[in-house]
Design a protein around this motif. Structure first.
Motif, PDB file in Angstrom:
ATOM      1  N   UNK A  11     -64.884  60.344 -67.067  1.00  0.00           N
ATOM      2  CA  UNK A  11     -66.017  59.892 -67.881  1.00  0.00           C
ATOM      3  C   UNK A  11     -66.741  58.749 -67.190  1.00  0.00           C
ATOM      4  N   UNK A  12     -65.985  57.860 -66.563  1.00  0.00           N
ATOM      5  CA  UNK A  12     -66.597  56.746 -65.836  1.00  0.00           C
ATOM      6  C   UNK A  12     -67.440  57.234 -64.669  1.00  0.00           C
ATOM      7  N   UNK A  13     -66.882  58.144 -63.880  1.00  0.00           N
ATOM      8  CA  UNK A  13     -67.600  58.568 -62.680  1.00  0.00           C
ATOM      9  C   UNK A  13     -68.790  59.461 -63.010  1.00  0.00           C
ATOM     10  N   UNK A  14     -68.793  60.034 -64.195  1.00  0.00           N
ATOM     11  CA  UNK A  14     -69.922  60.880 -64.597  1.00  0.00           C
ATOM     12  C   UNK A  14     -70.973  60.117 -65.393  1.00  0.00           C
ATOM     13  N   UNK A  15     -70.687  58.843 -65.698  1.00  0.00           N
ATOM     14  CA  UNK A  15     -71.664  58.029 -66.426  1.00  0.00           C
ATOM     15  C   UNK A  15     -72.842  57.686 -65.528  1.00  0.00           C
TER      16      UNK A  15
END
Length: 387
Positions: A11-15
């Motif tokens: 989720x962090x890297x896709x934010x």
């Protein structure tokens, strides 16, 4: 929120937002140096303010973006309960933080994406594993890495076998004998050296019910991740738990003996002795596969960062090796497949090494951050492709 799972990492890297602020800092977990934690963090907030001002934001805009992060400075209890490192991710709408089981370099990065490269060790060969310490008197779960260990609370899990005795059936009041039992069952065990044994069908049923409740809580916690699990307990308990468990990645080897007398650090060291060879073996097999494919020139190996970025975006990479400490600044546009390289970091750029790694992980691949001389073919990056 302090447990960084693979799902949360993805989720962090896709934010992607206009303002994504990533703060990393080493923290002290005990002693007088604990007082330095909020001081260091305050300095990071000041650095974030300066960077946002230099990007053209007004004082009110900066204050609004960093409001929740600034409030954390005065949370005394928070700063007294740290590990080796801390990662904080801030947007205008929310803030999330994660305690890290290793020390990180202090840095503040502002971009339209979160900077996640320092988190990669959590998802490589020195990554995370669980230790489940089982006994009739207590159950403890630890999340560990090569460096440290932290006890995790399992919600709704029984604290011990007594918690499972919820009715008035007099059979549940039976005392479990601690004398050396004699049993024809393969689960029988000599307590003189290791502890009690399952003495009858009723006790086995109670033990199964106890373990099933523990396993249910554990599976809710890991939420589909396949983090390796090392069990710890006297030998007759382990097969009972394995028989009922739905956890997807329990190691065959386990820590033998009564875990009640062991601290978390003791369990971590014993578990690492079990799990390290397995991590290393998987990495060695991946290196051998790269060398084989490279020698065959079959198109299933790559050592060009430009090609690897596109291959990672397309989900082609099975295993990626990147040199520890290496950076390559630039821009990657997956829609046009355009890649620009720059010598230095500046606003609008990203670390393309990190981008290749996070794309690989988000598409189910494995990343190894290794010493520069351990990268196959002697470059800064190398990949084994699925197709």
């Amino acid at each position: 929120m302090d447990i960084l799972t693979r799902k949360k990492f993805e989720e962090l890297i896709n934010s992607e937002e206009e303002w994504c602020i990533s703060i990393y800092m080493p923290t002290c977990r005990m002693g007088p140096d604990i007082k330095q934690n909020p001081i260091r963090y305050k300095q990071c907030i000041r650095e974030a303010e300066d960077k946002l001002f230099n990007m053209g934001l007004s004082k009110s805009e900066v204050g609004s973006i960093l409001l929740s992060a600034s409030d954390l400075i005065d949370e005394t209890t928070f700063w007294q309960n740290q590990t080796e490192g801390l990662a904080i991710f801030i947007t205008p709408e929310e803030m999330n933080y994660y305690h890290l089981p290793f020390e990180v370099k202090e840095q503040v990065v502002i971009s339209d994406k979160f900077y996640t490269k320092p988190l990669l060790p959590l998802f490589t060969a020195d990554g995370q594993f669980y230790i489940l310490a089982l006994s009739k008197n207590e159950v403890r779960l630890f999340k560990a890495s090569r460096q440290t260990v932290k006890e995790i609370v399992m919600e709704n899990a029984p604290r011990n076998m007594e918690d499972m005795k919820i009715d008035d059936d007099p059979r549940t009041k039976l005392q479990i004998r601690t004398a050396n039992p004699v049993s024809n069952s393969s689960l029988g065990y000599n307590t003189a050296s290791q502890g009690q044994a399952v003495e009858n069908d009723f006790e086995k049923n109670e033990l199964t019910r106890y373990f099933r409740a523990i396993d249910e809580s554990l599976n809710k916690l890991h939420k589909g991740e396949e983090i390796p699990l090392v069990l710890a307990g006297v030998e007759y308990l382990i097969p009972v738990y394995k028989e009922i468990s739905r956890y997807p990645n329990i190691l065959d080897e386990f820590i033998k003996g009564n875990p009640e007398i062991l601290y978390g650090n003791d369990l971590q060291k014993m578990a690492w002795e079990i799990i390290e060879p397995k991590f290393l073996k998987i990495q060695e097999l991946a290196e051998a596969k790269y060398n084989q494919f490279s020698g065959q020139r079959n198109g299933l190996s790559s050592n060009s960062l430009k090609k690897i970025l596109s291959q990672a975006y397309n989900g082609q990479i099975e295993t990626l090796f990147i040199a520890n400490g290496a950076h390559q600044w630039g821009q990657f546009n997956p829609d046009t497949n355009k890649i620009d390289f720059y010598e230095d970091e500046k606003v609008g750029n990203e670390d393309l090494m990190e981008r290749a790694a996070t794309l690989t992980i988000s598409r189910g691949g494995t990343v190894y951050v290794v010493d520069p001389d351990k990268v196959p073919d002697g470059g800064i990056v190398a990949a084994v492709l699925r197709y």
